[in-house]
Design a protein around this motif. Sequence first.
Motif, PDB file in Angstrom:
ATOM      1  N   MET A 148       0.859  -1.201   0.000  1.00 23.34           N
ATOM      2  CA  MET A 148       0.000   0.000   0.000  1.00 23.34           C
ATOM      3  C   MET A 148       0.887   1.240   0.000  1.00 23.34           C
ATOM      4  SD  MET A 148      -2.847   1.187   2.872  1.00 23.34           S
ATOM      5  CE  MET A 148      -2.153   0.312   4.231  1.00 23.34           C
ATOM      6  N   GLU A 149       0.650   2.141  -0.947  1.00 22.83           N
ATOM      7  CA  GLU A 149       1.447   3.374  -0.983  1.00 22.83           C
ATOM      8  C   GLU A 149       0.582   4.548  -0.548  1.00 22.83           C
ATOM      9  OE1 GLU A 149       3.651   4.205  -4.558  1.00 22.83           O
ATOM     10  OE2 GLU A 149       4.668   5.897  -3.640  1.00 22.83           O
ATOM     11  N   ILE A 150       1.087   5.313   0.388  1.00 25.67           N
ATOM     12  CA  ILE A 150       0.340   6.477   0.888  1.00 25.67           C
ATOM     13  C   ILE A 150       1.020   7.749   0.409  1.00 25.67           C
ATOM     14  CG2 ILE A 150      -0.511   7.633   2.969  1.00 25.67           C
ATOM     15  CD1 ILE A 150      -1.556   4.846   2.784  1.00 25.67           C
ATOM     16  N   ASP A 151       0.253   8.604  -0.228  1.00 26.28           N
ATOM     17  CA  ASP A 151       0.751   9.907  -0.653  1.00 26.28           C
ATOM     18  C   ASP A 151       0.824  10.834   0.557  1.00 26.28           C
ATOM     19  OD1 ASP A 151      -0.137  11.974  -3.465  1.00 26.28           O
ATOM     20  OD2 ASP A 151       1.569  10.634  -3.167  1.00 26.28           O
ATOM     21  N   VAL A 152       1.963  11.505   0.775  1.00 23.96           N
ATOM     22  CA  VAL A 152       2.068  12.374   1.950  1.00 23.96           C
ATOM     23  C   VAL A 152       2.250  13.841   1.530  1.00 23.96           C
ATOM     24  CG1 VAL A 152       3.373  12.863   4.039  1.00 23.96           C
ATOM     25  CG2 VAL A 152       3.020  10.493   3.328  1.00 23.96           C
ATOM     26  N   GLN A 153       3.343  14.112   0.805  1.00 26.63           N
ATOM     27  CA  GLN A 153       3.654  15.458   0.294  1.00 26.63           C
ATOM     28  C   GLN A 153       3.647  16.517   1.387  1.00 26.63           C
ATOM     29  OE1 GLN A 153       2.370  16.634  -3.567  1.00 26.63           O
ATOM     30  NE2 GLN A 153       1.713  14.573  -4.090  1.00 26.63           N
ATOM     31  N   LYS A 154       4.413  16.267   2.446  1.00 28.72           N
ATOM     32  CA  LYS A 154       4.532  17.253   3.528  1.00 28.72           C
ATOM     33  C   LYS A 154       5.992  17.646   3.692  1.00 28.72           C
ATOM     34  CE  LYS A 154       0.724  15.997   6.589  1.00 28.72           C
ATOM     35  NZ  LYS A 154       0.446  15.004   7.609  1.00 28.72           N
TER      36      LYS A 154
END
Lengths: 217, 109
Positions: free
Chosen positions: A1-7
Motif C-alpha cells: 500500500m502506498e500512501i501519498d504524503v507530500q509534507k
Amino acid sequence: MEIDVQKGLLAANERLAQENRSLFARSGLFVVNIMSGPGAGKTTLLERTCETLAARLNIAVIEGDLQTSEDAERIAAKGVHAVQINTGGGCHLDAKMVQGALKSFDLDALDLLIIENVGNLVCPAAFDLGESARVMLLSTPEGDEKPIKYPLMFTRSQLLIINKMDLLDYVDFDVKRVEGYAKKINPGIEIITVSAKTGEGMEGWYGWLTGKLEKKS
Amino acid sequence: MAIILLEMVEGEAEKAGIARVTSVKVRVGASSGVVPDALGFAFEAAKDDTMASSAKLLIDEIPARGFCRECSKDFSTFPFRYTCPVCFGLDIEIRETGDELTLMSIEGE
C-alpha cells in the motif's frame, strides 16, 4: 500500500515559528536570532549590548547551548532577564524550544528579545524561530573564506557583524574579501565591523538595533 | 533531519494503519542544506526499532535551476549563481529554488 504524503520535513517547525511570530507581533516585540560558530563572541557582544542599552530598553535574552547555564548567568549579571535552553545534544535551537522558553517572559513588557543560538555555522540557518531578524557574527580569527564555505547561514541573515577587529593585525583576515563573498551570495546583507572587547564599532550595532525598533513602532 | 523524517513517517503510517514501512520517498533540493548521502546514512542508523526498520529510503534529488531570459539558456543556480553562465545576463527566471525538503510518500503493509 502506498500512501501519498507530500509534507515538508520542516513543516512542523515552520508552524511553531509562525505561532511565535504572531505572539511577538501581538506584543510589538522585536526579536533577533544571533548565530555564529563557537567562540565568535556572541555572548560578549550581548554583555556589552546589555550594559549599554538596558537602561533605555526593556531587553530579555534566550541563551542556547548544549550544556551549562554559563551564558545565561553572564547576561543575568548585567541585570537582564536571561533564560537558558540546554539542547542536550542538539546542535541548534528550534521553534519548539523557543516557544517553551517564552513562558518565562512577560512579552508585553519587553522592547527587544535576543536569542543567542547554539554556536554552529551549519544547522541554525535551517530552523526558523519566528524571529524578526537574523544576525550572523563572524570573528577575524575564523578566516575570511567562511561565507563561501557556509553559504546557507550567510544567505539567511540580514546583518553580518565582523567581530574581534582588535585582532586584525595578528590574523590573516581580509575584510574586503569577506564583504565581497557575503554580498555575492546575499546582495542585501548589511555588514558592520566591531570589537565587542574594545567597543570599537559597537555604536554601529546599537544604531542598527535602535533603528529597527524605531521602524517597528 | 533523519529523526524528523522518521517521526513523520511513523505518524503517517499510524494514520494509514500501516504496521511495517517498506519504503520512504523524499525530495531533497540542492539548496536545502541537506546532503542526500548524509540523510541516507543517518536514516539507516536511526530507523532501528521503529516501524521503518526495514524501510528503504528513496531520495529524489531536485536541482536548483534558473533560466536566462536573454539567451534562453537553462542552468544550475547552485550554489548561488544568479547570472547567466553563458551570456552573463542578469534577467534570470528562477525555475526551481532548490529549497525543497518533502516527504512524498510511504509504502508498507
